[in-house]
Enzyme design. Sequence first.
Site, PDB file in Angstrom:
ATOM      1  N   LYS A  10     -25.412 -20.568 -21.089  1.00  0.00           N
ATOM      2  CA  LYS A  10     -25.365 -22.030 -21.213  1.00  0.00           C
ATOM      3  C   LYS A  10     -23.975 -22.494 -20.786  1.00  0.00           C
ATOM      4  O   LYS A  10     -22.973 -21.984 -21.274  1.00  0.00           O
ATOM      5  CB  LYS A  10     -25.639 -22.445 -22.662  1.00  0.00           C
ATOM      6  CG  LYS A  10     -25.371 -23.925 -22.962  1.00  0.00           C
ATOM      7  CD  LYS A  10     -24.691 -24.090 -24.312  1.00  0.00           C
ATOM      8  CE  LYS A  10     -23.372 -23.377 -24.352  1.00  0.00           C
ATOM      9  NZ  LYS A  10     -22.324 -23.974 -25.155  1.00  0.00           N
ATOM     10  N   ASP A 126     -26.082 -25.238 -30.805  1.00  0.00           N
ATOM     11  CA  ASP A 126     -26.427 -24.991 -29.407  1.00  0.00           C
ATOM     12  C   ASP A 126     -27.852 -24.491 -29.214  1.00  0.00           C
ATOM     13  O   ASP A 126     -28.338 -24.437 -28.075  1.00  0.00           O
ATOM     14  CB  ASP A 126     -25.475 -23.951 -28.795  1.00  0.00           C
ATOM     15  CG  ASP A 126     -24.150 -24.556 -28.352  1.00  0.00           C
ATOM     16  OD1 ASP A 126     -24.087 -25.780 -28.187  1.00  0.00           O
ATOM     17  OD2 ASP A 126     -23.191 -23.786 -28.173  1.00  0.00           O
TER      18      ASP A 126
END
Length: 273
Positions: A10, A126
Amino acid sequence: MKAEAFAPAKINLTLHVTGRRADGYHLLDSLVVFADVGDRLQFTPGNDLSIAVTGEHADGVPTDNRNLAWKAAQAAGWTGHIDLNKVLPHGGGIGGGSSDAAATLRMAAKQGRTVSPDVALSLGADIPVCVAAQAMRMRGIGDDLTPASMPSLPALLVNPCVEVPTGRVFAALESRDNLPMPAEIPEFETVEPCADWLRNQRNDLEPPTTGLAPEVARVLDELDGTKAALMARMSGSGSTCFALYPTMKDAHFAAYEIGAAHPNWWCRATQLN
């Protein structure tokens, strides 16, 4: 039946810290994309939960209920053995553990288990965006997600193999009430206008991280100095940084250049989407 999953890195193209709630959670406004490099997981159903970790960054990754993939499996009610091939450096600001957990939740959902968004958020800020695993504008505490239209972005990821604890980074943050990104994110057809726009955005965690870890500042300088680099920035709370390039050939050339000069650094040319 065995199942396999990919847990992509990510990348926070931007990370604006816009406030702090009374409970201590920070409010963010971040443009997130995902790489074509990441960890790989294999799931073998069984009566008990266990995990084995292999790969270049296996050292230091817990193999018990401290592991986020383990926690995700437990939260989803899945039992069996997880084989985790750890490609991404942990503690690197690219969501390695979060992406592993998200891949586990996606696997469980495909097998018919009900996994609510609240479960993902309870495991980490996240994890909801990593469950989506596509370009997103992430706001709030990670719970407000809006799909973003992004072109393919040739990039180089570099980590100097230095861990910077996220708590220390936020503690060193001078301002917690900063401007968000513009209300509308433009639709970019190619990487060049995207990089132009990104230069006017921020990662508010970059200054405190480079203050705590000068190696990160050095990585950013090296990336800025590579041929054809369009822009460079840190991802998340570090210590992984990225640069964007016009083509994948440029990204691979930069990877060779930095890799030769710093053989102990983790360097990966990748496509971000």
